[in-house]
Design an enzyme around this catalytic site. Structure first.
Site, PDB file in Angstrom:
ATOM      1  N   ASP A  29      -8.177 -19.380  -1.066  1.00 49.85           N
ATOM      2  CA  ASP A  29      -6.971 -19.771  -1.800  1.00 49.85           C
ATOM      3  C   ASP A  29      -7.338 -20.813  -2.852  1.00 49.85           C
ATOM      4  OD1 ASP A  29      -3.660 -19.618  -1.015  1.00 49.85           O
ATOM      5  OD2 ASP A  29      -4.328 -21.186  -2.386  1.00 49.85           O
ATOM      6  N   ASN A  85       4.181 -15.209   4.368  1.00 48.66           N
ATOM      7  CA  ASN A  85       5.460 -15.592   3.778  1.00 48.66           C
ATOM      8  C   ASN A  85       6.125 -14.313   3.275  1.00 48.66           C
ATOM      9  OD1 ASN A  85       4.989 -18.361   4.185  1.00 48.66           O
ATOM     10  ND2 ASN A  85       3.721 -18.446   2.340  1.00 48.66           N
ATOM     11  N   GLN A  92       7.181 -16.830  -0.481  1.00 43.16           N
ATOM     12  CA  GLN A  92       6.313 -15.791  -1.042  1.00 43.16           C
ATOM     13  C   GLN A  92       6.369 -15.845  -2.561  1.00 43.16           C
ATOM     14  OE1 GLN A  92       7.127 -11.708   0.142  1.00 43.16           O
ATOM     15  NE2 GLN A  92       5.315 -10.945  -0.948  1.00 43.16           N
ATOM     16  N   HIS A  98       0.063 -10.319   1.809  1.00 41.14           N
ATOM     17  CA  HIS A  98      -1.166 -11.078   2.086  1.00 41.14           C
ATOM     18  C   HIS A  98      -0.970 -11.964   3.295  1.00 41.14           C
ATOM     19  CE1 HIS A  98       1.300 -13.265  -0.820  1.00 41.14           C
ATOM     20  NE2 HIS A  98       0.841 -14.398  -0.303  1.00 41.14           N
ATOM     21  N   HIS A 100      -2.214 -15.424   5.016  1.00 41.81           N
ATOM     22  CA  HIS A 100      -2.942 -16.684   4.890  1.00 41.81           C
ATOM     23  C   HIS A 100      -3.687 -16.902   6.209  1.00 41.81           C
ATOM     24  CE1 HIS A 100      -0.549 -18.357   1.392  1.00 41.81           C
ATOM     25  NE2 HIS A 100       0.299 -17.444   1.832  1.00 41.81           N
TER      26      HIS A 100
END
Ligand code: 5GP
Length: 112
Positions: A29, A85, A92, A98, A100
């Site tokens: 990230d 999210n 989101q 995706h 995390h």
């Protein structure tokens, strides 16, 4: 329009890639919230959890297996957190499913 992740897959924008295979990829990230903060996403653009269809179940299973594999690769044997999210109220910001993967420190609970 392509998602950020599709652009990363197409090498149009750079990313620190940790893992990839024919179904998914994992990057670091850009704004890490923990010592290890990875983003795991499918090559196929599924917009959110709510957009997962019956044909996507193999992909979703693969994401979970890959999360565990990559967490081990990153030395997160003591524990890690997987967050998805879903939708704007949950935070989101990229409409391409995706996970995390967060770890590398003791994580607080509840998360909010
Ligand atoms: P979301 O808010 O959709 O659950 O998560 C999106 C995540 O993508 C955020 O944690 C954000 O820091 C990360 N992110 C946004 N743009 C980029 C980028 O261009 N490269 C990388 N590596 N991460 C990004």
């Amino acid at each position: 329009m392509k998602s950020i992740f599709e652009k990363i897959l197409d090498a149009e924008i750079p990313a620190q890639k940790v893992y990839e295979d024919d179904i998914c990829a994992v990057i670091r990230d850009i704004n890490p919230q923990a010592p290890v903060h990875l983003l795991l996403f499918p090559r196929k653009r599924i917009e959110s959890v709510d957009a997962i269809g019956p044909d996507d179940l193999k992909i979703v299973s693969h994401l979970m297996l890959t999360a565990s594999k990559v967490a081990k690769m990153e030395g997160l044997g003591d524990g890690y957190r997987i967050v998805i999210n879903n939708g704007p109220s949950a935070g989101q910001t990229i409409d391409h499913l995706h996970l995390h993967i967060l770890g590398g420190k003791r994580l607080g609970w509840p998360p909010c």
